[in-house]
Write an enzyme that holds these catalytic residues in place. Structure first.
Site, PDB file in Angstrom:
ATOM      1  N   ALA A 118      15.270  98.363 -10.911  1.00  0.00           N
ATOM      2  CA  ALA A 118      14.515  98.884 -12.042  1.00  0.00           C
ATOM      3  C   ALA A 118      13.908 100.225 -11.650  1.00  0.00           C
ATOM      4  CB  ALA A 118      13.418  97.906 -12.451  1.00  0.00           C
TER       5      ALA A 118
ATOM      6  N   ASP B 191      14.326  81.437 -16.510  1.00  0.00           N
ATOM      7  CA  ASP B 191      13.809  82.007 -15.259  1.00  0.00           C
ATOM      8  C   ASP B 191      12.359  82.449 -15.438  1.00  0.00           C
ATOM      9  OD1 ASP B 191      13.954  82.665 -12.576  1.00  0.00           O
ATOM     10  OD2 ASP B 191      14.713  84.688 -12.948  1.00  0.00           O
TER      11      ASP B 191
ATOM     12  N   LYS C 233      16.869  99.575 -16.258  1.00  0.00           N
ATOM     13  CA  LYS C 233      17.471  98.582 -15.371  1.00  0.00           C
ATOM     14  C   LYS C 233      18.921  98.967 -15.136  1.00  0.00           C
ATOM     15  CE  LYS C 233      17.878  93.590 -14.701  1.00  0.00           C
ATOM     16  NZ  LYS C 233      17.526  92.253 -15.240  1.00  0.00           N
TER      17      LYS C 233
ATOM     18  N   ILE D  91      10.934 100.862  -9.063  1.00  0.00           N
ATOM     19  CA  ILE D  91       9.766  99.971  -9.124  1.00  0.00           C
ATOM     20  C   ILE D  91      10.132  98.508  -8.907  1.00  0.00           C
ATOM     21  CG2 ILE D  91       8.429 101.509 -10.604  1.00  0.00           C
ATOM     22  CD1 ILE D  91       9.257  99.830 -12.999  1.00  0.00           C
ATOM     23  N   GLY D  92      11.404  98.202  -8.722  1.00  0.00           N
ATOM     24  CA  GLY D  92      11.799  96.815  -8.492  1.00  0.00           C
ATOM     25  C   GLY D  92      13.263  96.694  -8.121  1.00  0.00           C
TER      26      GLY D  92
ATOM     27  N   GLY E 258      20.495  94.094  -9.668  1.00  0.00           N
ATOM     28  CA  GLY E 258      20.280  95.497  -9.974  1.00  0.00           C
ATOM     29  C   GLY E 258      18.906  95.960  -9.546  1.00  0.00           C
TER      30      GLY E 258
ATOM     31  N   GLY F 236      16.327  93.581  -7.639  1.00  0.00           N
ATOM     32  CA  GLY F 236      16.713  92.182  -7.775  1.00  0.00           C
ATOM     33  C   GLY F 236      18.121  91.970  -7.270  1.00  0.00           C
ATOM     34  N   SER F 237      18.599  90.738  -7.410  1.00  0.00           N
ATOM     35  CA  SER F 237      19.935  90.414  -6.910  1.00  0.00           C
ATOM     36  C   SER F 237      21.033  91.069  -7.729  1.00  0.00           C
ATOM     37  CB  SER F 237      20.122  88.888  -6.904  1.00  0.00           C
ATOM     38  OG  SER F 237      19.885  88.351  -8.190  1.00  0.00           O
TER      39      SER F 237
END
Length: 299
Positions: free
Chosen positions: A10, A121, A25, A2-3, A8, A5-6
């Site tokens: 999700a 963040d 995660k 579902i996601g 890892g 990122g830089s």
């Protein structure tokens, strides 16, 4: 999945034991230095400390034989504010809904700051929602734990659109940098656009340093416009703290709606309290009543 990122990805998972949905995660630790691995564990350490209904709840973590760090967390089934803004298709949100989201996010950040932690963040992609519009603040991968309430962080980090002027000028910063980012989030939810934008990073930085942003739509109250202006003050000392924001009279109906049942440390009071529960002890830099965070294999 579902996601991504830089650091890892999700993945939505279901527990065999309680049948509930969680987010896992996954962070690849195989090619990381020792320092980088310690940094990856930072999110686990932070999540173990933070206990608040408006913060994504930590469940457990484990390291697999494949060398990945896996952090199991609460699943917010309503997406995030960034997705909600995109799906609005230019139709502005009702002010009452905006303030509901804002107050819940502020309550969460007050707890973070009471625990002597900076989020660093904050952005609409990191403010998650449940299906009943309950805010769940998440993604503490680059959060900074301070050793004292007066300590300033020095690492320039965060998402460019939400960088504070002090970060742009490479100056030390504290919790007021999170207040600036919160102001950027409030502006974005109100206008459906970033407060500061540019074709490249230097152009964006110049606009942030000038502190000028396009006007708020006329349909919104002067109170809301003034709140955004206070949070986006170029001087950190002139920005309100999370506690001061929660004491603003026109927000009280929304604060009263969400404050009940919160931890004592985050409950709105008439004066600023420095007492912390299950947080970092500010004077010593050590953790008080820190959960054990035992490693266990997910069911």
């Amino acid at each position: 999945m579902i996601g991504v990122g830089s650091f890892g990805r999700a993945i939505l998972v279901r527990s065999r034991s309680d049948k509930k949905l969680y987010v896992m995660k996954r962070i690849n630790m195989n090619d990381m230095s020792k320092e980088e691995q310690e940094g990856a564990m930072n999110e686990v350490n932070v999540l173990q400390v933070l206990k608040h209904p408006n913060i994504i709840a930590y469940h457990e973590y484990f390291k697999g034989e494949d060398g990945y760090l896996n952090i199991i967390m609460e699943h917010a089934d309503g997406g995030d504010l960034f997705q909600r803004i995109r799906s609005a298709s230019g139709v502005h949100f009702d002010e009452s809904m905006i303030l509901d989201w804002f107050v819940q996010t502020t309550l969460a950040l007050k707890h973070v700051h009471d625990c002597n932690i900076l989020h660093r963040d904050l952005k609409t992609q990191n403010i998650f929602l449940s299906s009943n519009n309950e805010v769940k603040l998440g993604d503490f991968g680059i959060a900074k734990i301070l050793n004292s309430q007066t300590e300033f962080a020095n690492t320039v980090i965060g998402t460019p659109y939400y960088l504070s002027p002090e970060l742009c000028e490479d100056k030390p910063y504290n919790s007021k940098s999170d207040v600036w980012a919160l102001g950027c989030v409030l502006y974005e939810v109100t206008t459906l656009k970033h407060a500061f934008n540019g074709q490249n990073l230097p152009s964006l930085v110049l606009k942030i340093l000038k502190g000028n942003y396009p006007p708020i739509p006329a349909q919104y109250s002067d109170n809301l416009k003034n709140l955004i202006a206070r949070a986006l003050n170029k001087s950190p000392d002139l920005r309100p703290s999370m506690q001061e924001i929660l004491e603003i009279p026109f927000l009280q109906a929304h604060v009263d709606k969400y404050k009940n049942g919160l931890p004592v440390v985050s409950r709105v009071v008439t004066s600023v309290s420095t007492t912390t529960t299950n947080c970092l002890v500010a004077d010593s830099g050590k953790q008080k009543n820190k959960p054990q965070g035992e490693k266990k294999q997910v069911s």
